[in-house]
Scaffold this active site. Structure first.
Site, PDB file in Angstrom:
ATOM      1  N   ARG A  60       0.830  -1.209   0.000  1.00 30.94           N
ATOM      2  CA  ARG A  60       0.000   0.000   0.000  1.00 30.94           C
ATOM      3  C   ARG A  60       0.863   1.257   0.000  1.00 30.94           C
ATOM      4  O   ARG A  60       0.484   2.289  -0.536  1.00 30.94           O
ATOM      5  CB  ARG A  60      -0.916   0.030   1.237  1.00 30.94           C
ATOM      6  CG  ARG A  60      -2.063  -0.924   1.170  1.00 30.94           C
ATOM      7  CD  ARG A  60      -3.005  -0.785   2.352  1.00 30.94           C
ATOM      8  NE  ARG A  60      -3.897  -1.940   2.392  1.00 30.94           N
ATOM      9  CZ  ARG A  60      -4.976  -2.087   1.651  1.00 30.94           C
ATOM     10  NH1 ARG A  60      -5.319  -1.137   0.816  1.00 30.94           N
ATOM     11  NH2 ARG A  60      -5.713  -3.169   1.734  1.00 30.94           N
ATOM     12  N   ASP A 131      -9.417   1.059  -7.998  1.00 32.49           N
ATOM     13  CA  ASP A 131     -10.007   0.793  -6.684  1.00 32.49           C
ATOM     14  C   ASP A 131     -10.113  -0.702  -6.394  1.00 32.49           C
ATOM     15  O   ASP A 131     -11.094  -1.161  -5.806  1.00 32.49           O
ATOM     16  CB  ASP A 131     -11.404   1.453  -6.643  1.00 32.49           C
ATOM     17  CG  ASP A 131     -12.043   1.375  -5.263  1.00 32.49           C
ATOM     18  OD1 ASP A 131     -11.302   1.350  -4.270  1.00 32.49           O
ATOM     19  OD2 ASP A 131     -13.281   1.332  -5.183  1.00 32.49           O
ATOM     20  N   LEU A 166     -11.120   7.655  -9.121  1.00 31.38           N
ATOM     21  CA  LEU A 166      -9.666   7.653  -9.249  1.00 31.38           C
ATOM     22  C   LEU A 166      -9.202   6.327  -9.821  1.00 31.38           C
ATOM     23  O   LEU A 166      -9.772   5.272  -9.531  1.00 31.38           O
ATOM     24  CB  LEU A 166      -9.007   7.868  -7.884  1.00 31.38           C
ATOM     25  CG  LEU A 166      -9.226   9.228  -7.213  1.00 31.38           C
ATOM     26  CD1 LEU A 166      -8.689   9.201  -5.787  1.00 31.38           C
ATOM     27  CD2 LEU A 166      -8.559  10.333  -8.001  1.00 31.38           C
ATOM     28  N   SER A 213     -21.695   4.961   4.618  1.00 26.02           N
ATOM     29  CA  SER A 213     -21.295   4.154   3.460  1.00 26.02           C
ATOM     30  C   SER A 213     -20.793   2.781   3.910  1.00 26.02           C
ATOM     31  O   SER A 213     -21.130   1.754   3.298  1.00 26.02           O
ATOM     32  CB  SER A 213     -20.199   4.862   2.662  1.00 26.02           C
ATOM     33  OG  SER A 213     -20.740   5.911   1.900  1.00 26.02           O
ATOM     34  N   CYS A 245     -19.799  20.153   0.556  1.00 27.79           N
ATOM     35  CA  CYS A 245     -18.497  20.770   0.284  1.00 27.79           C
ATOM     36  C   CYS A 245     -18.650  21.930  -0.703  1.00 27.79           C
ATOM     37  O   CYS A 245     -19.162  21.739  -1.812  1.00 27.79           O
ATOM     38  CB  CYS A 245     -17.527  19.738  -0.283  1.00 27.79           C
ATOM     39  SG  CYS A 245     -15.912  20.437  -0.727  1.00 27.79           S
TER      40      CYS A 245
END
EC number: 1.17.99.6
Length: 310
Positions: A60, A131, A166, A213, A245
């Site tokens: 990672r 992901d 992403l 989530s 946001c």
């Protein structure tokens, strides 16, 4: 022979041609600043029942252990902000899950991208990621200057906000790296203040086990009573910290037909969702990220929401 800067320019032009919003480049190596953060997050148990987060700690933090010989990380964003949103009096689905599963759509684009690199630049080794592997995507995207990591731990970009996926190409080609951008959250705490379960423990630190989530997607057991009356009608995922946001006022609708929501997602009432059958679930969410929670999981979430209303 072209220089790393020449290759970087070529790759960025191709990324735009393939429909990616941003393309940023970083030198592959150990993410020194992220190591203590990740270790502390795991030790605090903020990953809840996501045991897979404990795996591949070294990989990672260092993509050269994931992709031997890697020299560059190419970070990419792909817009998913929808033109149409669900009706107000409905159980809610996170916007990223309105359309078909992004993993397949974006991975196909990355494979095309990789094939193009082989044709135009040469026999480059590497891997594509969406992901689906131990890659700290937000850290790499921030390192490449695409945006900064906001207080809600999402990557934010001044021009477009945060409603994007992403993905990465990790390759053994030396490219000219981009530098990071600056933080533009300032004193704003809109995301922290709005989270109904107080899952944002501190700036950029999310207690996953408190996140809606996590409860509606990742959690396989019953949703804890601590979520009672705090789920704000979310039956799959949650967008609250993004919706509030200020940078997301600049979000513009995507142009990807595969991400368009079907009529049921946009128009079903709470009653219709409550009466959902397995057959309808399979029809509405065919090739959808919502399939991840399965019919039983979605109905568990809806039952929890209905209990909160009664």
């Amino acid at each position: 022979m072209k220089s790393p800067a020449d290759y970087s320019l070529l790759i960025k032009e191709k990324a735009k041609e393939l429909g990616f919003m941003h393309c940023g480049i970083s030198k592959a190596g150990f993410l020194e600043e992220e190591a203590p953060r990740l270790e502390k997050w795991l030790k605090s148990g903020f990953h809840g029942e996501m045991g897979y987060m404990e795996n591949h700690f070294d990989k990672r933090l260092d993509p050269t252990k994931l992709v031997p010989g890697a020299k560059s990380v190419v970070s990419l964003t792909y817009n998913y902000f929808p033109k149409q949103q669900q009706r107000e009096d409905s159980f809610k689905i996170s916007k990223y899950a309105y359309g078909k599963d992004y993993h397949f759509i974006i991975k196909d684009k990355l494979k095309e991208f990789f094939q193009w690199i082989h044709q135009e630049i040469g026999e480059i080794d590497g891997r594509v990621f969406v992901d689906s592997a131990p890659v700290l995507e937000r850290a790499w995207a921030a390192k490449s200057g695409i945006g900064w990591i906001g207080k809600n731990a999402n990557l934010l970009t001044k021009q477009v906000g945060s409603f994007y996926f992403l993905s990465e190409l990790i390759i053994d080609l030396e490219l000219a790296p981009d530098g990071p951008t600056t933080d533009h959250c300032g004193k704003c705490t809109a995301c922290i203040d709005a989270c109904p379960t107080q899952a944002i423990e501190s700036e950029r630190v999310i207690n996953g086990s408190k996140c809606i989530s996590y409860a509606t997607i990742e959690l396989k057991n019953q949703i804890p009573s601590s979520f009672n009356n705090h789920m704000e009608d979310w039956m799959f995922g949650c967008d609250i910290c993004q919706d509030v946001c200020p940078w997301n006022r600049f979000s513009k609708p995507h142009q990807q037909p595969e991400f368009m929501a079907n009529d049921a997602i946009l128009n079903y009432s709470k009653k219709e969702w409550t009466e959902l059958t397995q057959e309808l679930f399979s029809e509405i969410f065919r090739k959808s990220p919502v399939k991840r929670t399965k019919y039983a999981g979605l109905m568990r979430n809806i039952e929890k929401l209905n209990q909160s209303r009664s």
